[in-house]
Write an enzyme that holds these catalytic residues in place. Structure first.
Site, PDB file in Angstrom:
ATOM      1  N   GLN B 125     113.820 -74.172  82.089  1.00 21.56           N
ATOM      2  CA  GLN B 125     114.544 -73.701  81.384  1.00 21.56           C
ATOM      3  C   GLN B 125     114.440 -73.670  79.692  1.00 21.56           C
ATOM      4  O   GLN B 125     114.534 -74.990  79.245  1.00 21.56           O
ATOM      5  CB  GLN B 125     116.280 -75.076  81.464  1.00 21.56           C
ATOM      6  CG  GLN B 125     117.258 -75.388  80.651  1.00 21.56           C
ATOM      7  CD  GLN B 125     118.324 -76.128  80.924  1.00 21.56           C
ATOM      8  OE1 GLN B 125     117.628 -77.629  80.939  1.00 21.56           O
ATOM      9  NE2 GLN B 125     119.067 -76.436  81.016  1.00 21.56           N
ATOM     10  N   GLY B 126     114.641 -72.705  79.704  1.00 20.26           N
ATOM     11  CA  GLY B 126     114.357 -72.410  78.074  1.00 20.26           C
ATOM     12  C   GLY B 126     115.633 -72.662  77.392  1.00 20.26           C
ATOM     13  O   GLY B 126     116.339 -71.451  76.196  1.00 20.26           O
ATOM     14  N   SER B 128     116.003 -75.874  74.455  1.00 27.26           N
ATOM     15  CA  SER B 128     116.110 -75.765  72.962  1.00 27.26           C
ATOM     16  C   SER B 128     114.673 -75.617  72.686  1.00 27.26           C
ATOM     17  O   SER B 128     114.008 -75.292  73.299  1.00 27.26           O
ATOM     18  CB  SER B 128     115.399 -77.854  73.728  1.00 27.26           C
ATOM     19  OG  SER B 128     116.788 -78.741  74.439  1.00 27.26           O
ATOM     20  N   SER B 160     110.820 -78.640  80.745  1.00 28.15           N
ATOM     21  CA  SER B 160     109.914 -79.372  81.789  1.00 28.15           C
ATOM     22  C   SER B 160     109.609 -78.331  83.432  1.00 28.15           C
ATOM     23  O   SER B 160     110.304 -76.987  82.664  1.00 28.15           O
ATOM     24  CB  SER B 160     111.395 -79.750  81.740  1.00 28.15           C
ATOM     25  OG  SER B 160     111.654 -80.783  80.800  1.00 28.15           O
ATOM     26  N   GLU B 243     124.072 -78.577  85.401  1.00 25.33           N
ATOM     27  CA  GLU B 243     123.657 -79.372  85.160  1.00 25.33           C
ATOM     28  C   GLU B 243     123.830 -81.016  84.918  1.00 25.33           C
ATOM     29  O   GLU B 243     123.349 -81.714  85.269  1.00 25.33           O
ATOM     30  CB  GLU B 243     122.627 -78.969  83.269  1.00 25.33           C
ATOM     31  CG  GLU B 243     121.488 -79.526  83.348  1.00 25.33           C
ATOM     32  CD  GLU B 243     120.235 -79.866  82.613  1.00 25.33           C
ATOM     33  OE1 GLU B 243     120.711 -78.987  81.408  1.00 25.33           O
ATOM     34  OE2 GLU B 243     119.578 -80.126  81.493  1.00 25.33           O
ATOM     35  N   SER B 365     122.197 -85.378  75.310  1.00 22.51           N
ATOM     36  CA  SER B 365     122.411 -86.943  74.852  1.00 22.51           C
ATOM     37  C   SER B 365     123.605 -87.969  75.039  1.00 22.51           C
ATOM     38  O   SER B 365     124.568 -86.869  74.624  1.00 22.51           O
ATOM     39  CB  SER B 365     121.995 -86.980  73.066  1.00 22.51           C
ATOM     40  OG  SER B 365     122.980 -86.725  72.148  1.00 22.51           O
TER      41      SER B 365
HETATM   42  C1  LIG Z   1     112.343 -85.620  79.492  1.00 24.30           C
HETATM   43  C2  LIG Z   1     113.147 -84.488  79.009  1.00 24.30           C
HETATM   44  C3  LIG Z   1     113.222 -83.710  79.103  1.00 24.30           C
HETATM   45  C4  LIG Z   1     113.952 -81.833  79.077  1.00 24.30           C
HETATM   46  N1  LIG Z   1     113.556 -80.666  79.394  1.00 24.30           N
HETATM   47  C5  LIG Z   1     114.371 -79.460  78.898  1.00 24.30           C
HETATM   48  C6  LIG Z   1     114.409 -78.715  79.456  1.00 24.30           C
HETATM   49  O1  LIG Z   1     113.294 -78.234  80.622  1.00 24.30           O
HETATM   50  N2  LIG Z   1     115.245 -77.620  78.752  1.00 24.30           N
HETATM   51  C7  LIG Z   1     114.921 -77.543  77.542  1.00 24.30           C
HETATM   52  O2  LIG Z   1     115.646 -76.433  77.295  1.00 24.30           O
HETATM   53  N3  LIG Z   1     115.399 -78.326  77.255  1.00 24.30           N
HETATM   54  C8  LIG Z   1     114.722 -79.877  77.735  1.00 24.30           C
HETATM   55  N4  LIG Z   1     115.237 -81.174  77.543  1.00 24.30           N
HETATM   56  C9  LIG Z   1     115.438 -80.611  75.052  1.00 24.30           C
HETATM   57  C10 LIG Z   1     116.609 -81.536  75.529  1.00 24.30           C
HETATM   58  O3  LIG Z   1     117.917 -80.999  75.788  1.00 24.30           O
HETATM   59  C11 LIG Z   1     116.979 -82.168  74.228  1.00 24.30           C
HETATM   60  O4  LIG Z   1     115.783 -83.112  73.778  1.00 24.30           O
HETATM   61  C12 LIG Z   1     118.414 -82.746  73.504  1.00 24.30           C
HETATM   62  O5  LIG Z   1     119.401 -81.605  73.782  1.00 24.30           O
HETATM   63  C13 LIG Z   1     118.442 -83.278  72.053  1.00 24.30           C
HETATM   64  O6  LIG Z   1     117.818 -82.626  71.360  1.00 24.30           O
HETATM   65  P1  LIG Z   1     116.503 -82.968  70.530  1.00 24.30           P
HETATM   66  O7  LIG Z   1     115.321 -83.292  71.256  1.00 24.30           O
HETATM   67  O8  LIG Z   1     116.560 -81.796  69.461  1.00 24.30           O
HETATM   68  O9  LIG Z   1     117.497 -83.458  69.200  1.00 24.30           O
HETATM   69  P2  LIG Z   1     118.029 -84.299  68.165  1.00 24.30           P
HETATM   70  O10 LIG Z   1     119.506 -82.770  68.643  1.00 24.30           O
HETATM   71  O11 LIG Z   1     117.752 -84.106  67.172  1.00 24.30           O
HETATM   72  O12 LIG Z   1     119.349 -85.280  68.182  1.00 24.30           O
HETATM   73  C14 LIG Z   1     118.298 -86.736  67.361  1.00 24.30           C
HETATM   74  C15 LIG Z   1     119.104 -87.459  67.614  1.00 24.30           C
HETATM   75  O13 LIG Z   1     120.397 -87.146  67.580  1.00 24.30           O
HETATM   76  C16 LIG Z   1     121.558 -87.129  68.001  1.00 24.30           C
HETATM   77  N5  LIG Z   1     122.384 -86.358  67.372  1.00 24.30           N
HETATM   78  C17 LIG Z   1     122.918 -84.697  66.830  1.00 24.30           C
HETATM   79  N6  LIG Z   1     122.941 -83.824  66.808  1.00 24.30           N
HETATM   80  C18 LIG Z   1     124.658 -85.225  67.046  1.00 24.30           C
HETATM   81  C19 LIG Z   1     125.572 -85.575  66.657  1.00 24.30           C
HETATM   82  N7  LIG Z   1     126.173 -84.754  66.280  1.00 24.30           N
HETATM   83  N8  LIG Z   1     125.929 -86.454  66.010  1.00 24.30           N
HETATM   84  C20 LIG Z   1     125.828 -87.781  67.082  1.00 24.30           C
HETATM   85  N9  LIG Z   1     124.223 -87.472  67.167  1.00 24.30           N
HETATM   86  C21 LIG Z   1     123.917 -86.428  67.026  1.00 24.30           C
HETATM   87  C22 LIG Z   1     121.310 -87.391  68.890  1.00 24.30           C
HETATM   88  O14 LIG Z   1     121.715 -87.851  70.228  1.00 24.30           O
HETATM   89  C23 LIG Z   1     119.789 -87.713  69.368  1.00 24.30           C
HETATM   90  O15 LIG Z   1     119.911 -89.067  69.410  1.00 24.30           O
HETATM   91  C24 LIG Z   1     114.298 -82.115  77.412  1.00 24.30           C
HETATM   92  C25 LIG Z   1     114.198 -83.658  76.955  1.00 24.30           C
HETATM   93  C26 LIG Z   1     113.014 -84.465  77.901  1.00 24.30           C
HETATM   94  C27 LIG Z   1     113.633 -85.795  76.765  1.00 24.30           C
END
Ligand SMILES: Cc1cc2nc3c(=O)[nH]c(=O)nc-3n(C[C@H](O)[C@H](O)[C@H](O)COP(=O)(O)OP(=O)(O)OC[C@H]3O[C@@H](n4cnc5c(N)ncnc54)[C@H](O)[C@@H]3O)c2cc1C
Lengths: 295, 384
Positions: B125-126, B128, B160, B243, B365
């Site tokens: 899944q692309g 993020s 992933s 999902e 999240s």
């Molecule tokens: C093990 C794992 C597998 C993954 N696999 C995939 C995958 O296969 N494909 C894919 O596309 N993505 C994947 N992801 C990505 C995942 O979808 C993102 O990590 C997630 O959406 C959070 O984005 P970020 O990591 O940029 O964190 P950020 O968005 O930067 O968030 C950082 C922190 O800030 C908080 N935050 C952000 N915005 C707000 C808001 N508006 N209000 C309150 N709090 C906020 C978040 O809750 C978090 O605690 C994976 C992530 C993990 C950990």
């Protein structure tokens, strides 16, 4: 398997909610009009669980969650159980074990009382002279009496599960009421030029209230079906429903006060009524960890 | 309302149980994604050959065409039998395939769906990007439309299984200068195409299970766009609903197994005599039961109304946080032994605990889920 209410069940649920809104609103719970009990009886809520109607527990749970939402009189719980298991007609007060004595709740106009006593449902006649005073739960009076001599026991454990299930349903309604009160307020109360529900600290608190309510309601449905269907894990499922429901009522009750700020601390406003009801419900057919851990 | 299953469903459950008993592999799934890929593919193939893949997918694409209730029964028996984690086949089975079933053209479905079910094609899944996680509408990966191709430049991250995948659900910007939800497309990207570079990333649990993906003039045929150019946001929401919704039923079902293991462990090592431990195990057992009830309710709503009710978003959040509390208890019950954990030790209790922190990050999240519940379920004002 189907854990959504069917059309008949939805009809019961809606009819109860509509009637409660017009005739038994939460806002009146601390001073119900005299004659309300007679109206409740006339509407059939006390006969509903009687032997003749034999309504299923799933429908009953839906109805009692609606009654619980308006903090309906707690004697509805004991009266419903009495209706199914004792043949006593009329209002039956709720009895709670209290050390060497018994507490009677909501005993005005009741001829008997019923509750969990020494591990089984017990019921007994009460005399008119018991003196009832206000209790923590402002919707209910309380009277303390010595342990009565002639307690009749119902050995069938399903009677106790019935009381536990209905108390869970009341608590689910109580938790829902607190959630809705908090969300309604968070939408309209403004600070910093915005509704307070815009702020995540408040929004997420409300979301957690919604989670607790949904968790408790789902397990309530499961437990009600378990009682209807004689599931082998019945004691566990009813206990789990009661535990989750009483917790959601207590925690939502507290959070609702927090969301309201200063006004939430006043006797005049409604949030404390839900919290206080939640404390009462915790003592109705209480849950032991051992039942939740049993094999 | 009722919790009993029909006799046909009970019969189906018995079939599941018997097959699983005879066929669940005795060897453990390898620790790392690259090593596990052959295992995952072989297991998926075996499931397919025996008729256990795509239980509720249409028969014309290789599925069994059975009900979602039967799918849940299968997953319950699957967890009870300690069958292997779905691993690299997660995306294809749980949201890539379902997104195609709902939104793709007949050609796209006919090509991809059977390959997913047979374990021949691994999907990733692309969505993020380094600059766009929670705020998915902020993605920048660009696709320039040239004749019947899209030429892609940019980067995705946390993908992933990217390094073992054949295909990708790629959400990208296909309209120059477009903002936020507009001008996006959802395309099927060939992960073996020239111009793709993959940098695997190790997790706190030691597995190298996700990666950063770079696109340097990668050419994707326009025929690979699902739902039409410019409709990417809508299709991405459809993917996320799978999902976050039914995709996690397996996880929810697994909690049932986990809590029983923990109670057994606490009885065996005597820690259950500590009232606080007994109390929280009792509490979690009640909560696990409620997750099952919520899952059943959710499934019943899908059956009755064709889609899950508004409370579906609650299950994902509650189940993810409950899973983390279960794993934390698992670690607590193990005492000082957890200190012997090494990335290579294959200690699954500690590995699952560490890996489990992702449950409240990936797929939206916990904070974003709470926003959604507050806004969609309770009608509170939108903060974003
Ligand atoms: C093990 C794992 C597998 C993954 N696999 C995939 C995958 O296969 N494909 C894919 O596309 N993505 C994947 N992801 C990505 C995942 O979808 C993102 O990590 C997630 O959406 C959070 O984005 P970020 O990591 O940029 O964190 P950020 O968005 O930067 O968030 C950082 C922190 O800030 C908080 N935050 C952000 N915005 C707000 C808001 N508006 N209000 C309150 N709090 C906020 C978040 O809750 C978090 O605690 C994976 C992530 C993990 C950990």
């Amino acid at each position: 398997m189907d854990l959504t209410p069917n059309d008949d069940q939805i009809a019961f649920q809606t009819a109860t909610a509509d009637w409660c809104r017009d005739n038994m609103p939460l806002e009146q719970s601390r001073a119900r009009p005299t004659g309300l009990w007679a109206e409740v009886e006339a509407m059939g809520w006390t006969a509903m669980t009687g032997a003749e109607l034999g309504l299923d527990h799933a429908t009953e749970a839906l109805v009692f969650a609606e009654l619980g939402r308006v903090l309906a009189p707690v004697a509805l719980l004991s009266t419903a159980v009495a209706g199914r298991w004792t043949g006593v007609a009329g209002k039956v007060a709720l009895a709670l074990e209290a050390g060497s004595g018994v507490r009677l709740l909501d005993s005005e106009g009741a001829t008997h009382a019923l509750g969990l006593i020494d591990g089984a449902i017990g019921w007994f006649a009460i005399d008119d002279a018991v003196e009832a005073v206000d209790s923590l739960d402002l919707s209910s009076s309380i009277a303390r009496i010595d342990r009565p001599a002639g307690v009749e026991r119902i050995e069938d454990p399903r009677a106790a599960f019935h009381l536990q299930l209905l108390a869970a349903a009341f608590a689910v309604g109580c938790a829902d009421a607190a959630r809705d009160m908090a969300a309604d307020y968070a939408r309209v109360r403004e600070q910093f030029q915005r509704p307070i529900g815009w702020f995540q600290a408040i929004k997420h608190m409300c979301a957690d209230m919604a989670v607790r309510s949904a968790v408790a309601r789902s397990q309530l449905y499961f437990a009600a079906c378990a009682l209807d269907e004689g599931d082998v894990e019945l004691p566990f499922h009813v206990a789990a429903a009661k535990r989750l429901a009483e917790q959601s009522a207590l925690e939502n009750g507290g959070d609702n006060i927090q969301v309201h700020g200063g006004i939430g601390m006043t006797d005049e406003a409604y949030p404390h009524l839900c919290l206080k009801r939640a404390h009462l419900l915790k003592f109705v057919a209480p849950v032991e960890d051992a039942v939740l851990l049993a094999n | 309302m009722e919790i009993s299953f029909s006799s046909e469903e009970n019969h189906f459950r018995e079939e599941c149980r018997q097959w699983l008993e005879a066929n669940v592999p005795s060897e453990r799934r390898p620790h790392d994604a690259a090593d596990a890929i052959d295992f995952d593919k072989a297991w998926q193939r075996r499931l397919f050959d025996a008729g256990w893949a795509g239980i509720n997918w249409p028969t014309e694409y290789g599925g069994r065409g059975l009900s979602i209730v039967q799918q849940v029964i299968w997953l319950e028996e699957y967890a009870k039998a300690h069958a292997p984690w779905i691993g690299a086949n997660f995306v294809g089975n749980n949201h890539g395939g379902p997104t195609l079933i709902l939104n793709a053209s007949d050609e796209q479905k006919a090509y991809h769906l059977p390959r997913i079910l047979k374990g021949e094609a691994i999907w990733c899944q692309g969505f993020s990007e380094p600059g766009a996680g929670s705020d998915l509408a902020g993605i920048k990966t660009m696709g320039r439309v040239e004749d019947d191709e899209i030429v892609v430049n940019g980067s995705k991250i946390w993908t992933s299984f990217a390094h073992v995948a054949d295909w990708q659900e790629l959400v990208l910007r296909t309209e120059e200068g477009s903002q936020r939800q507009r001008g996006l497309s959802w395309a099927i990207c060939d992960m073996h195409a020239p111009g793709i570079t993959i940098r695997p990333i190790r997790k706190i649990s030691g597995q190298t299970e996700f990666a950063q993906v770079f696109y340097d003039d990668v050419r994707i045929p326009i025929a690979n766009v699902v739902g039409g150019l410019g409709n990417g946001w809508k299709i991405a929401m459809s993917t996320l609903s799978f999902e976050r919704g039914t995709g996690f039923i397996a996880e929810q079902v697994k909690h049932g197994q986990r809590i029983e293991e923990l109670i057994e462990l606490a009885r065996a090592n005597g820690m259950i005599k500590d009232d606080r431990i007994a109390g929280s195990l009792a509490q979690m057992r009640a909560e696990v039961a409620a997750v099952r009830a919520m899952t059943y309710r959710n499934i019943s709503e899908v059956v009755r109304l064709g889609q899950p009710g508004p409370e579906a978003s609650v299950i994902r959040l509650f189940s993810a946080e409950l899973g983390q509390r279960l794993e934390r208890m698992g670690v607590l019950l193990r005492g000082g032994d957890i200190l012997d954990f090494r990335y290579e030790s294959g200690d699954e209790a500690v590995g699952d605990y560490l890996r489990g922190f992702a449950a409240t990050i990936a797929g939206g999240s916990a904070q974003i889920q709470r926003d959604i519940i507050g806004e969609r379920l309770l009608g509170l004002p939108k903060s974003r």
